[in-house]
Design a protein around this motif. Structure first.
Motif, PDB file in Angstrom:
ATOM      1  N   ILE B 148     -29.164  -3.300  16.106  1.00 61.66           N
ATOM      2  CA  ILE B 148     -29.313  -3.696  14.689  1.00 61.66           C
ATOM      3  C   ILE B 148     -30.799  -3.770  14.332  1.00 61.66           C
ATOM      4  O   ILE B 148     -31.240  -3.242  13.306  1.00 61.66           O
ATOM      5  CB  ILE B 148     -28.609  -5.061  14.427  1.00 61.66           C
ATOM      6  N   TYR B 172     -22.838  -4.777  11.864  1.00 62.92           N
ATOM      7  CA  TYR B 172     -22.656  -6.075  11.191  1.00 62.92           C
ATOM      8  C   TYR B 172     -21.159  -6.405  11.126  1.00 62.92           C
ATOM      9  O   TYR B 172     -20.766  -7.553  11.346  1.00 62.92           O
ATOM     10  CB  TYR B 172     -23.246  -6.042   9.779  1.00 62.92           C
ATOM     11  N   LYS B 177     -20.359 -10.068  10.282  1.00 63.40           N
ATOM     12  CA  LYS B 177     -21.218 -10.311   9.108  1.00 63.40           C
ATOM     13  C   LYS B 177     -20.772  -9.314   8.043  1.00 63.40           C
ATOM     14  O   LYS B 177     -21.416  -8.282   7.809  1.00 63.40           O
ATOM     15  CB  LYS B 177     -22.681 -10.118   9.487  1.00 63.40           C
ATOM     16  N   GLU B 180     -23.003  -8.434   4.815  1.00 65.83           N
ATOM     17  CA  GLU B 180     -24.101  -7.514   5.109  1.00 65.83           C
ATOM     18  C   GLU B 180     -23.573  -6.096   5.308  1.00 65.83           C
ATOM     19  O   GLU B 180     -24.185  -5.120   4.854  1.00 65.83           O
ATOM     20  CB  GLU B 180     -24.844  -7.950   6.388  1.00 65.83           C
ATOM     21  N   ALA B 181     -22.423  -6.012   5.985  1.00 68.66           N
ATOM     22  CA  ALA B 181     -21.819  -4.687   6.222  1.00 68.66           C
ATOM     23  C   ALA B 181     -21.513  -4.003   4.893  1.00 68.66           C
ATOM     24  O   ALA B 181     -21.851  -2.830   4.683  1.00 68.66           O
ATOM     25  CB  ALA B 181     -20.540  -4.850   7.041  1.00 68.66           C
TER      26      ALA B 181
END
Lengths: 498, 247
Positions: B148, B172, B177, B180-181
């Motif tokens: 990441i 993500y 997450k 964010e994805a």
């Protein structure tokens, strides 16, 4: 008497029927897949083949309607709704041994038809037909003619011949996304290659309609790298030892087909290949060509090599190409059949080179014990150098280089030797040769920069200013941050001052 | 009559088989033709130049150019061969190190890839493709946090790197997450509206993680629009149907 004759006739007739049944194959034809979104063509294909085979005495043809539940299940598997494994082992209940599956595609106005007969219990392809035709009917007739030649013996022989051979299954071919092309060929090409693999190889091929759905879960798609998936594991569980993957890239004037063979057990890439064509209609020929290469690779070409070294963490070169390190105690590599040169190098040890012959489908193990470099000659050379006995020092450096071969340590000795020849013995010609040898070994950037500087100084001392200047310019341009470059700048200034 | 038809069909089949036996000839003919045009013509010209290169630097630059073109074609064997030559002739070229690292990734040698890509980044720290490729190597080694990081560096250096946006989004999603994805997948689409995988990935994210059926249907539909000949069209259509969407 009449009764006896009648009984004998009935028994003979029953016996003949039984024998005849034993020689027949029980088949049904599944609706053909269709990349053209033309449902009518799929129905026509099934009905034409059913009609053509209905009078074949070597086959017992079950109509698709008789196995409708199974066909519905197959469709759900194709859509990724059901697990492909539920298709296996249904032969007895369905009263068929084999299922005919197929696909209709079209590339550049030519029909690409593929039909394959698969073992209903294992999904191994037992017979395959791939046809390119200008009309749909001609293609189907061609497949029907091929099918009419099928008999139980030929299928049994094929299955016997492929026993215990490495299994192959096509997993996926991806389109190249960066510049989406107008025409996409992957789906049709996978069908072609599946038929070609089953046709041209002696390795058992598992049906693509089965393998391609093994992983059809809702999984994210990475770009520029293949996803970390359970593909190898899932294929291995199904007994498929080799997974075929690839991509097709379409350029304005040519098409490139790239493919890889991945061993599902070791998860290593066994083979990679690439073929370019101009005409998309040649993709059928390409599929046959690749199938032959895969067959050759799996049966005649590839051998495995395991190298163990002492010490561990040696660098291994095969045919002068870096193959990896023995960091994890040993290194496993896949090699083509034939003789290969293997070199092992580790810091502080003499380089070891040997030649070894590799046979296909076998693992050769090589154990290499590297000999520690005795620094006796090097130490003696240093002592002679510090005592001002430069001839003796050069002699010892030469002995050290001869003994250690192409190693980092030898490069240090070469550099020192060149330095003495240039500055102390004033043998500029020999110094030039030594620095050239050093550069031809392609050492690390730092020593290489020193080598160029030594070479430039040798040229200068020999009066060859042009060559000296061009060597220094090369050094300044490509190794500007080295110490040698800083010293070389001073020499350039003297050139400019003159 | 039936026998005659059968014989005719078998003759036709024999004729077809004879035609099929020519597949090697067809492939040879096609390969020869392909060798003379486009990208291959350029590669052959460079290979000729390589034999006449006056010094190691020229040899390195020419080898690097060949490796770049082979990378575009996806020919892993040749990309590996020429990037390795380029690094041997000139160890200071960040692009050659990057291409060698990329070759290692393609060959499944991720540790070697990491080493080369780190060298490339050391030579030129703002070279976004090397960070992206290093992210890929780390991802294959299951080092998701580091992967990441590298993808984010790549995106910071090149805000149009939609492939890095796609990949970081998926990592993500793997680490739960989801906001964010979603954000990075939408960013990838904004940068490259015809980038089909991002639509499909968004659809999967909405359906399986965010439990948003309507958005899932929307993005699956947009995926099929962006990739009209998608090999998985039938499958994705069935996903839409199961979610209650209309085609």
């Amino acid at each position: 008497m009449k009764k006896i004759i009648l009984t004998a006739i009935i028994i003979t007739a029953l016996f003949s029927i039984l024998i005849a049944q034993e020689d027949t194959i029980r088949v049904s034809i599944a609706p053909f897949d269709n990349t053209l979104a033309d449902q009518q063509l799929s129905l026509s294909a099934t009905s034409m083949l059913t009609q053509s085979l209905s009078n074949n005495t070597k086959m017992v043809l079950r109509k698709p309607e008789a196995i409708q539940n199974y066909i519905n299940l197959l469709e759900k598997v194709q859509l990724g709704i059901e697990d492909p494994n539920i298709l296996k082992g249904k032969g007895n209940a369905l009263q068929i041994d084999y299922l005919m599956v197929g696909t209709i595609g079209k590339i550049a106005d030519r029909y690409e038809l593929d039909a394959r007969l698969v073992d209903i219990n294992t999904w191994q392809i037992v017979s395959a037909y791939g046809v390119q035709a200008s009309s749909f009917n001609t293609g189907i007739e061609n497949i029907a003619a091929n099918l009419s030649l099928l008999n139980k013996n030929s299928i049994t022989q094929y299955q016997e011949a492929s026993k215990e051979k490495p299994t192959a299954g096509i997993h996926e071919f991806r389109e190249y996304y960066e510049n989406p092309p107008n025409a996409l060929y992957c789906a049709t090409f996978m069908e072609m290659l599946t038929s070609a693999l089953a046709n041209k190889t002696t390795n058992p091929t598992i049906e693509n309609k089965f393998t391609s759905r093994l992983l059809e879960e809702k999984s994210f798609e990475m770009t520029g790298i293949i996803e970390n998936s359970k593909a190898d594991h899932i294929f291995a569980i199904q007994g498929i030892t080799n997974r075929i993957i690839g991509d097709i890239r379409v350029f304005p004037d040519l098409i490139t087909v790239n493919y890889k063979i991945v061993n599902t057990g070791s998860q290593s890439i066994l083979f990679t290949g690439s073929i370019d064509v101009v005409n998309p209609t040649a993709l059928r020929a390409v599929s046959l060509h690749i199938a032959k290469i895969i067959d050759d690779a799996l049966n005649n070409k590839i051998g495995n090599l395991t190298i163990n070294t002492t010490p561990v963490d040696a660098e291994i070169y095969i045919d002068d190409t870096f193959a990896g390190t023995t960091k994890n105690k040993s290194l496993m590599v896949v090699l083509q059949r034939g003789t290969h040169t293997i070199t092992a190098k580790a810091e502080g040890f003499k380089a070891f080179t040997c030649q070894s012959n590799f046979e296909p489908r076998k693992t050769t193990e090589i154990i290499i014990k590297l000999e520690r470099i005795t620094e006796r000659y090097l130490q003696e050379a240093f002592v002679f150098e510090s005592q001002g006995k430069f001839d003796r020092a050069v002699e010892k450096y030469e002995q050290f280089v001869k003994e250690t071969g192409n190693t980092q340590e030898a490069n240090v000795a070469l550099y020192r030797m060149g330095h003495i020849l240039l500055n102390n013995l004033k043998d500029y010609n020999k110094a030039k040769d030594v620095f050239t040898s050093l550069l031809n070994n392609y050492p690390e950037a730092f020593i290489r920069a020193e080598g160029y500087f030594g070479l430039a100084q040798s040229y200068l001392a020999m009066g060859n200013k042009e060559q000296a200047k061009s060597t220094i310019n090369y050094l300044l341009e490509y190794y500007p941050e080295s110490n040698a470059a800083i010293e070389a700048k001073a020499i350039i200034k003297t050139f400019e001052a003159k | 009559m039936k026998k005659i038809i059968l014989l005719l069909l078998i003759s036709f089949l024999t004729f077809s088989c004879n035609k099929k036996q020519d597949e090697s000839a067809i492939v040879n003919q096609e390969t020869n033709a392909a060798n003379r045009i486009g990208i291959n013509k350029e590669i052959n010209k460079l290979k000729e130049q390589l034999t006449k290169a006056p010094n190691d630097f020229e040899r390195a630059v020419t080898s690097n150019k060949i490796a770049e073109l082979e990378a575009l074609k996806g020919n892993v064997t040749s990309m590996f061969e020429y990037s390795q030559k380029a690094v041997k002739y000139q160890p200071n070229l960040y692009k050659s190190r990057y291409l060698l690292g990329k070759s290692y990734n393609e060959l499944g040698r991720y540790q070697d890839a990491i080493k080369e890509l780190e060298e490339s980044i050391q030579l030129k720290s703002d070279f976004a493709p090397a960070h992206f490729e290093l992210g890929n190597s780390l991802y294959k080694m299951y080092n998701y946090p580091k992967a990441i990081e590298e993808y984010l560096v790549a995106i910071k250096l090149d805000p149009t790197l939609y492939m890095a946006m796609n990949n970081v989004a998926l990592l993500y999603a793997e680490t739960r997450k989801h906001a964010e994805a979603e954000q990075f997948l939408k960013k990838a689409i904004e940068v490259k509206p015809d980038f089909a995988p991002a639509y499909k990935n968004l659809g999967i994210l909405y359906e399986t993680r965010l439990k948003n059926k309507q958005s899932a249907i929307e993005y699956y539909t947009r995926y099929l629009k962006a990739r009209p000949n998608a090999p998985d069209r039938k499958v994705v259509e069935s996903w839409i149907r199961v979610l209650g969407g209309a085609l």
